[in-house]
Design an enzyme around this catalytic site. Structure first.
Site, short mmCIF file in Angstrom:
data_model
loop_
_atom_site.label_atom_id
_atom_site.label_comp_id
_atom_site.label_asym_id
_atom_site.label_seq_id
_atom_site.Cartn_x
_atom_site.Cartn_y
_atom_site.Cartn_z
N ASP A 114 0.88 -1.19 0.00
CA ASP A 114 0.00 0.00 0.00
C ASP A 114 0.91 1.23 0.00
O ASP A 114 2.10 1.13 0.27
CB ASP A 114 -0.90 0.00 1.25
CG ASP A 114 -1.78 1.24 1.34
OD1 ASP A 114 -2.29 1.69 0.29
OD2 ASP A 114 -1.96 1.79 2.44
N SER A 115 0.30 2.38 -0.25
CA SER A 115 1.06 3.63 -0.19
C SER A 115 1.52 3.92 1.24
O SER A 115 2.30 4.85 1.44
CB SER A 115 0.17 4.78 -0.65
OG SER A 115 -0.92 4.92 0.25
N TYR A 164 -0.44 8.48 -2.33
CA TYR A 164 -0.43 8.23 -3.78
C TYR A 164 -1.56 9.02 -4.46
O TYR A 164 -1.52 9.27 -5.65
CB TYR A 164 -0.66 6.74 -4.07
CG TYR A 164 0.50 5.80 -3.89
CD1 TYR A 164 1.68 6.19 -3.26
CD2 TYR A 164 0.41 4.50 -4.36
CE1 TYR A 164 2.73 5.28 -3.10
CE2 TYR A 164 1.46 3.59 -4.22
CZ TYR A 164 2.62 3.99 -3.59
OH TYR A 164 3.64 3.09 -3.44
N GLY A 165 -2.58 9.29 -3.67
CA GLY A 165 -3.85 9.80 -4.20
C GLY A 165 -3.77 11.04 -5.06
O GLY A 165 -4.60 11.24 -5.95
N CYS A 170 -4.47 -1.19 -2.02
CA CYS A 170 -4.57 0.25 -2.20
C CYS A 170 -5.51 0.48 -3.39
O CYS A 170 -5.23 0.01 -4.49
CB CYS A 170 -3.17 0.80 -2.50
SG CYS A 170 -3.12 2.54 -2.90
N ASN A 171 -6.61 1.18 -3.14
CA ASN A 171 -7.56 1.45 -4.23
C ASN A 171 -6.91 2.29 -5.32
O ASN A 171 -7.15 2.08 -6.51
CB ASN A 171 -8.76 2.23 -3.69
CG ASN A 171 -9.63 1.42 -2.76
OD1 ASN A 171 -10.69 0.95 -3.14
ND2 ASN A 171 -9.20 1.24 -1.52
N THR A 172 -6.07 3.25 -4.90
CA THR A 172 -5.45 4.16 -5.87
C THR A 172 -4.51 3.39 -6.80
O THR A 172 -4.53 3.60 -8.02
CB THR A 172 -4.67 5.26 -5.12
OG1 THR A 172 -5.51 5.79 -4.09
CG2 THR A 172 -4.25 6.36 -6.04
N THR A 202 -8.00 2.19 1.54
CA THR A 202 -7.74 1.22 2.60
C THR A 202 -7.30 1.86 3.92
O THR A 202 -7.24 1.18 4.94
CB THR A 202 -6.69 0.18 2.15
OG1 THR A 202 -5.52 0.88 1.71
CG2 THR A 202 -7.23 -0.67 1.02
N HIS A 203 -7.01 3.14 3.91
CA HIS A 203 -6.73 3.83 5.18
C HIS A 203 -8.03 4.08 5.97
O HIS A 203 -8.01 4.22 7.19
CB HIS A 203 -6.07 5.19 4.94
CG HIS A 203 -4.61 5.13 4.59
ND1 HIS A 203 -4.15 4.61 3.41
CD2 HIS A 203 -3.50 5.53 5.28
CE1 HIS A 203 -2.82 4.71 3.37
NE2 HIS A 203 -2.41 5.26 4.50
N1 DGL Z 1 -4.61 3.31 0.91
C1 DGL Z 1 -4.60 4.04 -0.33
C2 DGL Z 1 -5.88 3.74 -1.11
O1 DGL Z 1 -6.53 2.75 -0.82
C3 DGL Z 1 -4.30 5.43 0.03
C4 DGL Z 1 -4.09 6.35 -1.06
C5 DGL Z 1 -3.10 7.42 -0.89
O2 DGL Z 1 -1.95 7.16 -0.54
O3 DGL Z 1 -3.47 8.55 -1.17
O4 DGL Z 1 -6.26 4.41 -2.03
#
Ligand code: DGL
Length: 259
Positions: A10-11, A42-43, A73-75, A184-185
């Protein structure tokens, strides 16, 4: 190969919400988790940057022998999983905002989705949303600032409460009865969100669904770890290890790794 680890990235520390579900469902599996906190969030990054970071994390996990990778991570999923699947020869499990169950079950015909800019602007998210949300009002909200607060250990802060109040307002005005957590956060915000939302609004997070999908893919690929030995779990962060430990309630082995 079946004794090799599952890789998760994940990010940052948010994907630990997915890691916990996977570990609970598959306690025999060895897991390596990468929290790319140095590059979070990452967003707000471009699709090309998200892809480069996803490739870096993937190659590190493959070099550590991972038999399957969960993009927690969805992004990263919405921007990079198609590329990863076509360029690496192991199964990938992704996570996307669960718009489908919300759209199928809403009574008020309005659902809210809280996610990053990178997810909400992705082609994959729009494809899914167009497919299932026909005739339903989808209130999309970028959770600007939420991930940096969580990454800096300010999960339960007044600052966080203020942001959530701001982001929930247009959703409540639209009379949503489902709130989809598209990052996921965000499952770590469920206690605060439950306090703030009217009782009839249901929160959807896809952690358990991702864990079940991981199990199903391991089964069909004949990759389930059948050994009786105790599994090893290791979570690496390139950011502050104290914050990773705290979100894990100090229950797992962690280490700093510069990647
Ligand atoms: N956990 C990442 C997600 O699910 C966080 C995104 C981010 O880092 O902005 O999108």
């Amino acid at each position: 190969m079946s004794n090799n680890p599952i890789g998760i990235f994940d990010s940052g520390i948010g994907g630990t919400s997915i890691f916990k579900e996977i570990h609970a469902l598959l306690p025999n599996e060895t897991i390596i988790y990468l929290a790319d906190s140095k590059n979070a969030p990452y967003g707000n990054k471009s699709e090309a940057e998200i892809l480069q970071l996803s490739i870096k994390n993937t190659e590190l996990l493959i070099n550590k022998g991972c038999k399957l990778i969960v993009v927690a991570c969805n992004t990263a999923t919405t921007n990079a999983i198609a590329y990863l699947r076509s360029n690496y020869n192991i199964p990938f499990i992704g996570i996307e905002p669960a718009i489908k169950p919300a759209a199928l079950n809403t009574q008020s015909k309005a659902v809210g989705i809280l996610a990053t800019k990178g997810t909400l602007s992705s082609h994959l998210f729009h494809k899914t949303s167009d497919l299932y949300a026909n005739g339903i009002k989808v209130v999309e909200q970028i959770g600007e600032g939420i991930v940096p607060l969580i990454e800096s250990g300010k999960l339960e802060s007044e600052e966080m409460r203020g942001l959530l109040q701001l982001y929930l307002k247009p959703m409540l005005e639209a009379d949503i009865d489902y709130l989809v957590l598209g990052c996921t956060h965000y499952p770590y915000l469920i206690p605060m969100l439950t306090e703030m939302l009217p009782k009839h609004v249901k929160i959807i997070d896809s952690g358990l669904a991702v864990a079940k999908q991981t199990k199903a893919v391991l089964e069909t690929s004949d990759l389930l770890n059948k050994s009786k030995e105790k599994s090893s779990i290791k979570l690496f962060s390139n950011g502050k290890i104290t914050i990773l430990n705290s979100i894990l309630n100090h229950q797992f082995e962690t280490a700093f790794l510069d990647f």
